[in-house]
Design a protein around this motif. Structure first.
Motif, PDB file in Angstrom:
ATOM      1  N   ALA B 212       0.835  -1.196   0.000  1.00 23.76           N
ATOM      2  CA  ALA B 212       0.000   0.000   0.000  1.00 23.76           C
ATOM      3  C   ALA B 212       0.870   1.247   0.000  1.00 23.76           C
ATOM      4  O   ALA B 212       0.569   2.232  -0.677  1.00 23.76           O
ATOM      5  N   LEU B 213       1.969   1.181   0.744  1.00 27.18           N
ATOM      6  CA  LEU B 213       2.875   2.327   0.810  1.00 27.18           C
ATOM      7  C   LEU B 213       3.510   2.567  -0.562  1.00 27.18           C
ATOM      8  O   LEU B 213       3.574   3.710  -1.035  1.00 27.18           O
ATOM      9  N   ILE B 214       3.952   1.458  -1.206  1.00 26.75           N
ATOM     10  CA  ILE B 214       4.558   1.603  -2.536  1.00 26.75           C
ATOM     11  C   ILE B 214       3.524   2.188  -3.498  1.00 26.75           C
ATOM     12  O   ILE B 214       3.803   3.138  -4.241  1.00 26.75           O
ATOM     13  N   ALA B 215       2.291   1.637  -3.443  1.00 26.07           N
ATOM     14  CA  ALA B 215       1.241   2.126  -4.346  1.00 26.07           C
ATOM     15  C   ALA B 215       0.967   3.598  -4.093  1.00 26.07           C
ATOM     16  O   ALA B 215       0.779   4.373  -5.030  1.00 26.07           O
ATOM     17  N   LEU B 343       3.662  -3.237 -11.553  1.00 26.82           N
ATOM     18  CA  LEU B 343       3.174  -4.578 -11.887  1.00 26.82           C
ATOM     19  C   LEU B 343       3.595  -5.577 -10.801  1.00 26.82           C
ATOM     20  O   LEU B 343       2.794  -6.409 -10.365  1.00 26.82           O
ATOM     21  N   LEU B 344       4.859  -5.469 -10.346  1.00 29.00           N
ATOM     22  CA  LEU B 344       5.319  -6.346  -9.266  1.00 29.00           C
ATOM     23  C   LEU B 344       4.497  -6.101  -8.001  1.00 29.00           C
ATOM     24  O   LEU B 344       4.143  -7.041  -7.284  1.00 29.00           O
ATOM     25  N   ASN B 345       4.199  -4.824  -7.774  1.00 22.89           N
ATOM     26  CA  ASN B 345       3.467  -4.453  -6.570  1.00 22.89           C
ATOM     27  C   ASN B 345       2.064  -5.065  -6.567  1.00 22.89           C
ATOM     28  O   ASN B 345       1.575  -5.523  -5.538  1.00 22.89           O
ATOM     29  N   ILE B 346       1.434  -5.102  -7.757  1.00 20.35           N
ATOM     30  CA  ILE B 346       0.101  -5.703  -7.856  1.00 20.35           C
ATOM     31  C   ILE B 346       0.170  -7.181  -7.471  1.00 20.35           C
ATOM     32  O   ILE B 346      -0.651  -7.697  -6.704  1.00 20.35           O
ATOM     33  N   LEU B 347       1.217  -7.851  -7.983  1.00 19.19           N
ATOM     34  CA  LEU B 347       1.407  -9.275  -7.679  1.00 19.19           C
ATOM     35  C   LEU B 347       1.590  -9.480  -6.169  1.00 19.19           C
ATOM     36  O   LEU B 347       0.960 -10.343  -5.553  1.00 19.19           O
ATOM     37  N   PHE B 348       2.424  -8.618  -5.589  1.00 16.64           N
ATOM     38  CA  PHE B 348       2.715  -8.646  -4.158  1.00 16.64           C
ATOM     39  C   PHE B 348       1.420  -8.467  -3.368  1.00 16.64           C
ATOM     40  O   PHE B 348       1.129  -9.221  -2.420  1.00 16.64           O
TER      41      PHE B 348
END
Lengths: 170, 359
Positions: B212-215, B343-348
């Motif tokens: 959430a923080l990255i997003a 994209l990686l963040n979505i997977l995470f």
């Protein structure tokens, strides 16, 4: 006379669609034509909203108005100048176009009038939940659409890779 | 917490008590909502312009507007009256229809997304099932107005500005969309009211921790670039392009672009608030009941505007700190860093939701 609000809104949207569609094909400036097409697409999204199909309305706006039309405008930017006008269309071509349009209307009217009642039955289901659409699109059971979805994704991927290959050759 | 539904339902009932036909009630209510939204739109813009000038002055060790009214509060009102009185200069050899139409498309797009924001408990004009998707859809229309403006000005600076802005907005829209989708995965819903309600105990930025923080960071950067301000203001880089796509506009037509720019900044901040910082929900910490109860006494619109202005402050901070990027740096940042990260963040995030690693 008894007219409901939704009928008035439908009337406005329908007049918008027809008028701007005609203007799209009759104007001689290509960017104006693209702009009129934008209004046609937005009014179509309005009709989807009236049918309570919000998801399709948003898709219409984001894909057609926000995506494809931007592409159109970009390609017009790269290929023509501000003062350019298209050549006048000869009378023969205009007549052929009008005939094709009238024939098209005839076919559509025939289909709609013949199946009109079925269509109203099909669309009067109220708003469809976003979750339902998602599960239907991604499910593997009966009446669910994962396979076509994936097939289209692969097709799109192929198109993207093809586009990159063609652009790279230069 | 005061529920504004009480107020809106009271208006609705007192209108229906007048024995008007349903049609009349609906029209009156629509007009009322429209007037309220337009007034909020204009007043917010005036406040934002004052806020920006004060903050900018603060960063540059100046005082900012301080002559008209206390703390210069009336300065932007005076400026607004001035811009309304200015002459609209017609220009030759351009496409008049598109030239006059373009500012309206820009305003329309920001007004459409402004209208669907949840400003407080029960203070939302329309609550779509597809909330966030709707926001993304209508805010993607703004770029068309910018492109048309650049083209119909028949001026090479405007044209270059429009092309830059097109490339910028289309690419950064991806990051904005993907970072919001990360949170949609977490919330399990696109409806803004549901997203806000789920944050009653704890805001999503704390609940969803790392992804959430990255997003949130990606959203702030990409959203900031979407509004083409700060280090990303290439479309109107004044040292290279005079004023970019709105060079030829004068008077209130230019005012429309200015208004839309500030309001887009607010909308980006408001969506960040709604999705990450709990919307109009007060700050609640699980376990501290007394604290939570005190927080409930602060009205919900104050929470919403407070958080939105905090996000705006962050954006102004960035704007007045960093130098402008080059166009290739701008596109590198988006396509080589933000997009893969997203994209990686979505997977995470999907993994976190599946294994329930969140709070």
């Amino acid at each position: 006379m008894d007219i409901s609000v939704s009928q008035i809104i439908f009337g406005i949207l329908a007049v918008m669609i027809v008028a701007f569609s005609v203007m799209t094909v009759t104007t001689r400036r290509v960017l104006r034509s693209a702009t009129y097409l934008l209004f046609v697409l937005l009014a179509t999204a309005g009709i989807y909203l009236m049918l309570d199909y919000h998801f399709l309305a948003a898709v219409q706006v984001t894909v057609y108005a926000g995506g494809i039309l931007v592409l159109f405008i970009f390609s017009i930017f790269l290929t023509s100048h501000a003062g350019d006008k298209l050549e006048k269309i000869p009378v023969k071509k205009t007549l052929a176009g009008i005939t094709a349009a009238v024939l098209g209307i005839g076919v559509c009217l025939y289909v709609v009038l013949k199946n009109g009642i079925k269509i109203t039955e099909a669309v009067s289901g109220g708003e469809i939940d976003m979750k339902h659409i998602g599960i239907t699109l991604m499910g593997t059971e009966k009446y669910q659409y994962l396979l076509p979805f994936e097939a289209i994704s692969i097709l799109l991927l192929a198109c993207i890779i093809g586009g990159i290959m063609i652009a790279r050759k230069r | 917490m005061f529920d504004f539904k009480v107020l809106t339902q009271w208006i609705d009932q007192s209108l229906r008590a007048l024995n008007l036909p349903d049609f009349g009630v609906l029209v009156i209510e629509l007009v009322l909502v429209g007037i309220a939204l337009l007034a909020a739109y204009a007043i917010l813009a005036i406040i934002l312009i004052w806020f920006e000038r004060k903050i900018c002055a603060w960063f540059q060790c100046r005082l900012g507007p301080n002559r008209v009214g206390i703390f210069g509060l009336l300065q932007t009102f005076a400026d607004t009256i001035k811009i309304l009185l200015k002459e609209l200069i017609p220009i030759n050899n351009n496409d008049k229809i598109l030239f006059y139409l373009a500012p309206f498309i820009v305003i329309l797009s920001s007004m459409l997304s402004f209208g669907a924001l949840p400003f407080g408990k029960g203070l939302q004009a329309i609550d779509f099932n597809i909330g966030i998707f709707y926001m993304m859809a209508v805010s993607s229309l703004g770029v068309l107005g910018v492109l048309l403006a650049g083209w119909s000005s028949n001026n090479k600076f405007s044209m270059i500005g429009a092309m830059r802005s097109g490339a910028q907005m289309v690419s950064y829209e991806l990051s904005v969309g993907l970072s919001l989708l990360t949170m949609v995965i977490f919330a399990g819903s696109m409806q803004l009211s549901q997203i806000v309600n789920q944050q009653a105990d704890l805001w999503f930025i704390f609940k969803g921790h790392v992804p959430a923080l990255i997003a949130f960071l990606v959203y702030l950067i990409a959203g900031h670039a979407e509004t083409s301000r700060g280090p990303f203001d290439l479309p109107e880089a004044e040292s290279e392009l005079t004023a970019g796509y709105h060079t030829e506009y004068s008077g209130i037509q230019f005012g429309f672009y200015y208004l839309a720019e500030y309001l887009n900044m607010f909308i980006i901040a408001a969506i960040a608030t709604t999705v990450f910082l709990g919307g109009w929900q007060p700050l609640h910490i699980p376990g501290l009941d007394g604290f939570n109860h005190v927080m409930d006494y602060i009205p919900t619109p104050v929470w919403f505007l407070g958080k939105a202005f905090f996000c705006i402050f962050l954006s102004l901070w960035v704007r007045w700190t960093f130098p402008r990027l080059r166009i290739d740096q701008l596109l590198h940042l988006e396509w080589k860093y933000l997009l893969p990260l997203n994209l990686l963040n979505i997977l995470f995030m999907a993994l976190i939701v599946i294994f329930k690693w969140h709070f």
